[in-house]
Design a protein around this motif. Sequence first.
Motif, PDB file in Angstrom:
ATOM      1  N   SER A   1       3.020   4.099  15.170  1.00  0.00           N
ATOM      2  CA  SER A   1       2.793   3.774  13.707  1.00  0.00           C
ATOM      3  C   SER A   1       1.764   2.484  13.870  1.00  0.00           C
ATOM      4  CB  SER A   1       4.007   3.115  13.044  1.00  0.00           C
ATOM      5  OG  SER A   1       3.658   2.645  11.843  1.00  0.00           O
TER       6      SER A   1
ATOM      7  N   ASP B   1      -2.956   5.152   0.824  1.00  0.00           N
ATOM      8  CA  ASP B   1      -2.188   4.284   0.011  1.00  0.00           C
ATOM      9  C   ASP B   1      -1.001   4.815  -0.652  1.00  0.00           C
ATOM     10  OD1 ASP B   1      -4.154   2.388   0.960  1.00  0.00           O
ATOM     11  OD2 ASP B   1      -5.526   2.805  -0.789  1.00  0.00           O
TER      12      ASP B   1
ATOM     13  N   ASN C   1       1.174   0.295  11.262  1.00  0.00           N
ATOM     14  CA  ASN C   1       1.634  -0.737  10.384  1.00  0.00           C
ATOM     15  C   ASN C   1       2.974  -0.992  10.603  1.00  0.00           C
ATOM     16  OD1 ASN C   1      -0.852  -0.956   9.076  1.00  0.00           O
ATOM     17  ND2 ASN C   1      -0.410   0.633   7.418  1.00  0.00           N
ATOM     18  N   PHE C   2       3.938  -0.263  11.251  1.00  0.00           N
ATOM     19  CA  PHE C   2       5.262  -0.427  11.412  1.00  0.00           C
ATOM     20  C   PHE C   2       5.680  -0.061  13.012  1.00  0.00           C
ATOM     21  CE2 PHE C   2       4.512   1.042   7.099  1.00  0.00           C
ATOM     22  CZ  PHE C   2       5.180  -0.190   6.312  1.00  0.00           C
TER      23      PHE C   2
ATOM     24  N   ARG D   1       1.926   5.872   1.737  1.00  0.00           N
ATOM     25  CA  ARG D   1       2.548   4.617   2.460  1.00  0.00           C
ATOM     26  C   ARG D   1       3.720   4.224   1.409  1.00  0.00           C
ATOM     27  NH1 ARG D   1      -2.525   3.192   5.689  1.00  0.00           N
ATOM     28  NH2 ARG D   1      -1.912   3.752   7.914  1.00  0.00           N
TER      29      ARG D   1
ATOM     30  N   PRO E   1       5.919   4.714   6.467  1.00  0.00           N
ATOM     31  CA  PRO E   1       5.155   5.017   7.553  1.00  0.00           C
ATOM     32  C   PRO E   1       4.557   6.299   7.700  1.00  0.00           C
ATOM     33  CG  PRO E   1       6.879   3.858   8.328  1.00  0.00           C
ATOM     34  CD  PRO E   1       6.981   4.138   6.937  1.00  0.00           C
TER      35      PRO E   1
END
Length: 137
Positions: free
Chosen positions: A93, A77, A95-96, A80, A85
């Motif tokens: 990635s 956490d 999340n991206f 990020r 990323p």
Amino acid sequence: MLSKKTKYGLKALTFLASQKDKKPVQIAEIANKENISQKFLETILLSLRKTGFLGSKKGKGGGYYIIKDPSEIKMTDVMRVLEGPISMVPCVSLNFYEKCDDCPDETTCGVHKLMLQVRDSNLEVYRNTMLSDLIPS
């Protein structure tokens, strides 16, 4: 390579988490103890406050303080928020994700395979490291 923003953010969070009384600490004190530019630290701490890691108090006795217990703050956490990323290339990635313009087929790309391993190794470390693990004993 780790950015200075992330390095200084980790140092500041560790400093705040190591405070026994959990009282607010002024930016100048953190900057002085951790050898960080106060102006740069202000922007980092503001970002950490906006994302829920820190609280702040204005006025006399004011400063920044940790909101959550350090044993509940995962490095995934923090990384990020500070670094962005975790992956070194966008095609791996979580999340991206973005497809690389210069790659016709990810399944045969050697760079993609290597970066998947790097991402997974980094995530393993970050997921299993809490802010409390960084506090000197």
